[in-house]
Design a protein around this motif. Structure first.
Motif, mmCIF file in Angstrom:
data_model
loop_
_atom_site.group_PDB
_atom_site.id
_atom_site.type_symbol
_atom_site.label_atom_id
_atom_site.label_comp_id
_atom_site.label_asym_id
_atom_site.label_seq_id
_atom_site.Cartn_x
_atom_site.Cartn_y
_atom_site.Cartn_z
ATOM 1 N N UNK A 126 4.241 -5.555 14.964
ATOM 2 C CA UNK A 126 4.357 -4.918 13.650
ATOM 3 C C UNK A 126 3.222 -3.926 13.416
ATOM 4 N N UNK A 127 2.009 -4.296 13.827
ATOM 5 C CA UNK A 127 0.862 -3.392 13.668
ATOM 6 C C UNK A 127 1.048 -2.125 14.501
ATOM 7 N N UNK A 128 1.553 -2.285 15.719
ATOM 8 C CA UNK A 128 1.784 -1.128 16.586
ATOM 9 C C UNK A 128 2.820 -0.190 15.972
ATOM 10 N N UNK A 129 3.864 -0.746 15.392
ATOM 11 C CA UNK A 129 4.874 0.073 14.723
ATOM 12 C C UNK A 129 4.282 0.834 13.545
ATOM 13 N N UNK A 130 3.402 0.160 12.810
ATOM 14 C CA UNK A 130 2.770 0.809 11.666
ATOM 15 C C UNK A 130 1.910 1.990 12.120
ATOM 16 N N UNK A 131 1.177 1.802 13.218
ATOM 17 C CA UNK A 131 0.352 2.890 13.748
ATOM 18 C C UNK A 131 1.232 4.036 14.228
ATOM 19 N N UNK B 152 0.782 -1.229 0.000
ATOM 20 C CA UNK B 152 0.000 0.000 0.000
ATOM 21 C C UNK B 152 0.810 1.274 0.000
ATOM 22 N N UNK B 153 1.904 1.305 0.799
ATOM 23 C CA UNK B 153 2.620 2.548 1.017
ATOM 24 C C UNK B 153 3.975 2.629 0.309
ATOM 25 N N UNK B 154 4.565 1.506 -0.003
ATOM 26 C CA UNK B 154 5.926 1.521 -0.531
ATOM 27 C C UNK B 154 6.047 1.010 -1.969
ATOM 28 N N UNK B 155 4.942 0.543 -2.523
ATOM 29 C CA UNK B 155 4.990 -0.010 -3.888
ATOM 30 C C UNK B 155 5.453 1.031 -4.905
ATOM 31 N N UNK B 156 4.944 2.255 -4.776
ATOM 32 C CA UNK B 156 5.336 3.318 -5.716
ATOM 33 C C UNK B 156 6.819 3.647 -5.595
ATOM 34 N N UNK B 157 7.348 3.543 -4.375
ATOM 35 C CA UNK B 157 8.771 3.826 -4.176
ATOM 36 C C UNK B 157 9.633 2.807 -4.916
ATOM 37 N N UNK C 64 4.065 4.893 13.132
ATOM 38 C CA UNK C 64 4.687 5.548 11.983
ATOM 39 C C UNK C 64 3.709 6.473 11.265
ATOM 40 N N UNK C 65 2.450 6.032 11.138
ATOM 41 C CA UNK C 65 1.436 6.849 10.459
ATOM 42 C C UNK C 65 0.162 6.886 11.299
ATOM 43 N N UNK C 66 0.209 7.571 12.454
ATOM 44 C CA UNK C 66 -0.960 7.608 13.345
ATOM 45 C C UNK C 66 -2.158 8.282 12.695
ATOM 46 N N UNK C 67 -3.317 7.667 12.908
ATOM 47 C CA UNK C 67 -4.548 8.220 12.357
ATOM 48 C C UNK C 67 -4.811 7.792 10.930
#
Length: 453
Positions: free
Chosen positions: A135-140, A58-63, A142-145
């Motif tokens: 891993x889910x907590x780290x994702x939150x 979702x977030x890194x594919x374009x990179x 990193x991009x809260x909300x």
């Protein structure tokens, strides 16, 4: 491999220095990922879990596409596989997957956030039972909300839910010290709400909670049902979500089993990510004890002592830490050396069911310990999977069932999904042969037997 290595190095450099992702994110989402192949414009990478997969897709594919074109002058797309998918699609690359590492962060503390300084990602010991939740907590963080909002973590008492929740708060504050964050239990939320009514300060209460950047509410199962508090929480929840603010909740049960919330609240809890934390397996419990000694700078304790405690305290992490504290304190006060006999003596005096010095040896208890050791389930041992790790664990469990119980071969076979008694005999002979010829394998089995004591 030269091209794929060059591409991966360029991508890592881009994410770290151009996109400026945090060191915590780099360590847990980039360094835990490995490129496997680059063929026909498709870069195949392997990630530890579905949470990682969703983030990469979702977030890194374009990179990957941007950096891929820069390096190869061709359009590159990503194919993301999890470890479980690797087993079937690329059976020989498991050794290439780096172990998922706990994160390291600089500790921050905001007085109003009510955070425990110890509850950081750095101090959180990751294992099979909490890997996905971590891993889910780290994702939150990193991009809260934006990512997994709300995040709902459930599991038994003392398994690390509060630690993981507060670690999110610490990480967000490390990236933005001005972020408005609050950790609060459901009971204290209720108390503060009632107090605001009594003191006629409802407007201040609402102004405070509805303008947070992150609300962490612990033990939501204790919020009173169909009360003014629940109604207030509903409107607070709605406003925070609508404003793109983050909410993290913990409970001892799934949202659908919360009988203290109305359906409209439960349905909103289910719109985000619901993740569980299971009881820690033996290896994780041992790692937690080692982490405590490292944190407290205690060096003189034999690792066999920690192995003994980890094998005895099998329920809550809180009780595991308490058992070690009791052992160490008693040894200090009584000027005693910490030996296995001393630890046995102390553990025998502890109340509760955490310690059982007369544990009955059954096929199920053996299956449970073996499956926990290898990060599997008892169902895996009883099933028909022929993945190497499952086959090895199944054969060890059969061997130990034969050696440590009085059950017949047909009975043992029946407890492993209806296997024939000849299968048990073959498994036992195979394990006996490996024990004689493979010292590392023998150490593994010794650890399992130690955990069974």
């Amino acid at each position: 491999m030269e091209t794929i290595d060059k591409l991966w190095d360029a991508l890592s450099e881009y994410l770290q220095h151009t996109k400026k992702l945090s060191p915590v994110f780099i360590k847990n989402f980039v360094l835990t990922t490995r490129p496997i192949s680059l063929e026909n414009g498709v870069l195949t990478i392997v990630v530890p879990s579905d949470v990682h997969k969703e983030f990469w897709e979702g977030d890194l594919a374009d990179d990957i596409t941007v950096v891929g074109y820069h390096v190869t002058r061709k359009e590159i797309i990503a194919k993301v596989l999890t470890e479980s998918e690797v087993n079937t699609e690329i059976p020989d690359v498991r050794e290439e997957i780096a172990e998922f590492l706990p994160s390291a962060q600089e500790e921050f503390h905001a007085e109003d956030a009510k955070l425990n300084d110890r509850y950081t990602f750095e101090n959180f010991v990751e294992g099979n039972s909490n890997k996905v939740a971590h891993a889910a907590a780290l994702a939150v963080a990193t991009k809260p909300g934006v990512t997994y909002n709300p995040l709902f973590i459930y599991g038994g008492s003392g398994l690390g839910k509060t630690h993981l929740m507060q670690a999110i708060g610490h990480e967000i504050l490390s990236n933005n010290p001005l972020a408005k964050i609050r950790y609060i239990t459901a009971e204290n939320f209720t108390n503060e709400f009632v107090e605001s009514i009594q003191k006629k300060k409802m407007s201040e209460f609402r102004e405070y909670f509805r303008n947070l950047d992150l609300l962490m509410i612990d033990d939501v199962q204790f919020m009173p049902r169909e009360s003014q508090t629940e109604v207030e929480f509903f409107h607070t929840f709605e406003q925070l979500i609508n404003n793109g603010k983050a909410i993290v909740m913990t409970s001892d049960r799934l949202p659908k089993d919360l009988d203290n919330f109305t359906d409209r609240n439960v349905s909103r809890f289910q719109k985000g990510l619901i993740i569980d934390i299971a009881p820690a397996d033996y290896e994780t419990r041992l790692a937690i004890l080692r982490n405590i000694l490292k944190r407290e700078k205690i060096e003189e304790v034999d690792d066999k002592i920690l192995q003994l405690i980890a094998s005895r305290i099998t329920t809550q992490i809180r009780e595991l830490e308490g058992a070690w504290t009791t052992v160490y304190t008693q040894a200090t006060i009584r000027n005693k050396e910490i030996t296995t006999d001393f630890v046995e003596e102390i553990l025998a005096t502890l109340n509760g069911d955490s310690y059982n010095s007369t544990k009955e040896m059954t096929i199920l208890s053996i299956q449970t310990v073996v499956s926990e050791f290898y990060g599997l389930t008892v169902k895996d041992l009883k099933g028909k999977k022929r993945i190497k790790v499952v086959t090895t664990a199944r054969q060890i469990a059969m061997y130990l069932s034969r050696e440590l119980t009085k059950e017949s071969l047909p009975k043992i076979g029946a407890e492993f999904g209806g296997k024939d008694h000849t299968t048990v005999m073959y498994a036992s002979k195979n394990i006996e042969k490996r024990l004689k010829n493979d010292e590392n394998f023998k150490k593994e089995v010794d650890k399992i037997q130690f955990a069974l004591k």
